[in-house]
Design a protein around this motif. Structure first.
Motif, short mmCIF file in Angstrom:
data_model
loop_
_atom_site.label_atom_id
_atom_site.label_comp_id
_atom_site.label_asym_id
_atom_site.label_seq_id
_atom_site.Cartn_x
_atom_site.Cartn_y
_atom_site.Cartn_z
N TYR A 38 0.52 -1.11 -0.40
CA TYR A 38 -0.15 -0.08 0.05
C TYR A 38 0.76 1.64 -0.24
O TYR A 38 0.41 2.56 -0.33
CB TYR A 38 -0.81 -0.02 1.14
CG TYR A 38 -1.68 -1.35 0.89
CD1 TYR A 38 -2.55 -1.67 0.37
CD2 TYR A 38 -1.65 -2.09 2.19
CE1 TYR A 38 -3.25 -2.72 0.65
CE2 TYR A 38 -2.27 -3.71 2.59
CZ TYR A 38 -2.95 -3.76 1.17
OH TYR A 38 -3.43 -4.63 1.03
N ALA A 39 1.98 0.84 0.81
CA ALA A 39 3.45 2.48 0.48
C ALA A 39 3.49 2.73 -1.51
O ALA A 39 3.91 3.80 -1.02
CB ALA A 39 4.25 2.50 0.94
N PHE A 40 3.33 2.20 -2.03
CA PHE A 40 3.35 2.23 -3.30
C PHE A 40 1.88 2.75 -4.30
O PHE A 40 0.94 1.54 -4.10
CB PHE A 40 4.26 1.36 -4.48
CG PHE A 40 5.32 1.46 -3.23
CD1 PHE A 40 6.78 2.11 -3.34
CD2 PHE A 40 5.81 0.14 -2.27
CE1 PHE A 40 7.70 2.04 -2.89
CE2 PHE A 40 6.45 0.05 -1.78
CZ PHE A 40 7.72 1.19 -1.34
N GLU A 41 2.48 3.00 -5.23
CA GLU A 41 0.55 2.62 -6.49
C GLU A 41 1.13 1.87 -6.90
O GLU A 41 1.37 0.92 -7.12
CB GLU A 41 0.90 3.82 -7.48
CG GLU A 41 0.75 5.48 -6.68
CD GLU A 41 -1.09 5.21 -6.75
OE1 GLU A 41 -1.16 5.08 -7.04
OE2 GLU A 41 -0.73 6.15 -5.46
N PRO A 42 -0.21 1.09 -7.00
CA PRO A 42 -0.68 -0.08 -7.96
C PRO A 42 0.33 -0.27 -8.90
O PRO A 42 1.27 -0.93 -9.51
CB PRO A 42 -1.86 -0.58 -8.23
CG PRO A 42 -2.79 0.23 -7.21
CD PRO A 42 -2.10 1.61 -6.88
N PHE A 59 0.23 -11.51 -0.74
CA PHE A 59 0.05 -9.76 0.51
C PHE A 59 -0.67 -9.81 1.28
O PHE A 59 -1.59 -10.47 1.04
CB PHE A 59 1.09 -8.47 -0.28
CG PHE A 59 -1.12 -8.66 -1.00
CD1 PHE A 59 -1.94 -7.81 -0.26
CD2 PHE A 59 -0.72 -8.24 -2.82
CE1 PHE A 59 -3.23 -7.34 -0.97
CE2 PHE A 59 -2.25 -8.06 -3.23
CZ PHE A 59 -3.35 -7.40 -2.64
N ASN A 60 -0.38 -9.18 2.25
CA ASN A 60 -1.37 -9.59 2.54
C ASN A 60 -2.34 -7.70 3.31
O ASN A 60 -2.37 -6.92 2.52
CB ASN A 60 -0.94 -8.88 4.63
CG ASN A 60 0.38 -9.89 5.01
OD1 ASN A 60 0.07 -11.03 4.16
ND2 ASN A 60 1.26 -9.99 6.09
N ALA A 61 -3.91 -7.80 3.67
CA ALA A 61 -4.53 -7.53 3.88
C ALA A 61 -4.01 -6.30 4.65
O ALA A 61 -3.17 -6.43 5.61
CB ALA A 61 -6.02 -7.84 4.13
N PRO A 62 -4.94 -4.79 4.88
CA PRO A 62 -4.72 -4.26 5.79
C PRO A 62 -4.58 -4.42 7.07
O PRO A 62 -6.00 -4.96 7.86
CB PRO A 62 -5.61 -2.81 5.50
CG PRO A 62 -5.79 -2.86 4.41
CD PRO A 62 -6.33 -3.92 4.02
N PRO A 63 -3.28 -4.35 7.93
CA PRO A 63 -3.40 -4.56 9.08
C PRO A 63 -3.73 -4.32 10.59
O PRO A 63 -3.32 -4.13 11.48
CB PRO A 63 -1.75 -5.39 9.66
CG PRO A 63 -1.76 -3.99 8.78
CD PRO A 63 -2.16 -4.13 7.73
N GLY A 64 -4.43 -2.61 10.50
CA GLY A 64 -4.35 -2.22 11.38
C GLY A 64 -3.25 -1.49 11.40
O GLY A 64 -3.01 -1.09 10.01
N PRO A 93 -8.73 -4.34 -4.22
CA PRO A 93 -8.18 -3.84 -5.88
C PRO A 93 -6.70 -3.38 -6.12
O PRO A 93 -6.17 -4.40 -6.87
CB PRO A 93 -8.28 -2.16 -5.12
CG PRO A 93 -9.66 -2.04 -4.75
CD PRO A 93 -9.21 -3.29 -3.61
N TYR A 94 -6.06 -3.67 -5.26
CA TYR A 94 -4.89 -4.29 -5.21
C TYR A 94 -4.26 -5.99 -6.06
O TYR A 94 -3.59 -6.16 -6.65
CB TYR A 94 -3.82 -4.30 -3.87
CG TYR A 94 -3.16 -2.72 -3.57
CD1 TYR A 94 -1.73 -2.80 -4.49
CD2 TYR A 94 -3.71 -1.50 -3.39
CE1 TYR A 94 -1.86 -1.10 -4.56
CE2 TYR A 94 -3.73 -0.17 -2.84
CZ TYR A 94 -2.01 0.32 -3.54
OH TYR A 94 -1.66 1.17 -3.54
N ALA A 95 -5.51 -6.57 -5.22
CA ALA A 95 -5.41 -7.88 -6.32
C ALA A 95 -5.58 -8.16 -7.63
O ALA A 95 -4.77 -9.18 -8.15
CB ALA A 95 -5.51 -8.77 -5.33
#
Length: 265
Positions: A38-42, A59-64, A93-95
């Motif tokens: 998430y730190a980078f644009e797709p 990759f992982n979903a947002p973890p909090g 969306p990233y996936a």
């Protein structure tokens, strides 16, 4: 022969993150995984994948709030809306953009004194919801038992508990991420566990690392050639994520990978 994915969160730390794709491809990997995109644009990530002929496999979903010590929020009552928003607005969306067929959803830490039955019920409900959102996109949702030495207080620690939860939810695209490093620390008996859980398709991804220090898989108490041969024997056709911290330079520590390198592409 096993197909390996370089974990770019741990491997190639001697390079800037976006340069790790090229380094992994140069060493013979055809697939990658990492914790979070998430730190980078797709577009930046998809370009690196395309440029170097790599497949994104996990990759992982947002973890909090990761920086504050959170390790997932899926089991936490009262955080359902936050979890679901992150899953549909970020993870999926990233996936889709990265053509990544699986997303790991971290359970979270059990608050001190919390009712574990309530945490598990929240966890199961969120997983059922996430699997339903991901199914039309042909994306698997994964859960991973993690040892409490590396993440004290993590809710999900055992393979049998993870598989019971998958069975309880009953979604075909909810699967277990079986990390042999975590499994060895918590339970051991890895060959028996592999024979028990790999058949049937409920293990969606495997990961390896040396035990106990999480270095290369040819360092430590496990004999990975035996385990990898068994994984082949059992017909597992997914990827094996290399989620370890190289003891020195990443490329210099890839002697273990050489017998498998020619079969990766």
């Amino acid at each position: 022969m096993p197909r390996f994915a370089a974990n770019l969160s741990m491997m190639y730390a001697e390079h800037a993150f976006l340069d790790r794709f090229a380094a992994a491809a140069a060493d013979g990997f055809a697939a990658v995984e990492y914790l979070f995109p998430y730190a980078f644009e797709p577009a930046a990530l998809t370009q690196r994948l395309a440029d170097h002929g790599l497949q994104q496999v996990l990759f992982n979903a947002p973890p909090g709030d990761w920086d504050a010590g959170e390790r997932g929020i899926t089991c936490l009552p009262g955080r359902e809306a936050e979890f679901r928003r992150g899953f549909v607005e970020q993870a999926l969306p990233y996936a889709q953009a990265l053509r990544c067929p699986r997303v790991h959803v971290m359970a979270g830490l059990a608050p001190a004194g919390a009712d574990r039955a309530g945490l598990r019920a929240t966890y199961a409900a969120n997983l059922a919801w996430a699997a339903a959102q991901a199914a039309p996109l042909a994306i698997d949702v994964l859960i991973e038992p993690i040892n409490t030495r590396d993440i004290p207080g993590y809710l999900l620690n055992r393979q049998d508990d993870a598989h019971a939860l998958v069975q309880q939810v009953g979604a075909p695209n909810l699967k277990v991420q079986m990390d042999l490093y975590h499994c060895q620390i918590v339970e051991g008996d890895l060959a028996v566990k592999l024979r028990r859980y790999l058949p049937g398709g409920r293990v969606g991804h495997l990961q390896i690392a040396g035990v106990p220090e999480r270095h290369e898989p040819d360092i430590g108490e496990l004999h990975h050639p035996t385990l990898l041969a068994l994984i082949d024997e059992l017909g597992y056709d997914g990827h094996v994520g290399c989620e370890y911290r190289p003891r020195a330079g990443t490329s210099a520590g890839l002697g273990w990978f050489q017998p498998y390198k020619a079969s990766q592409r």
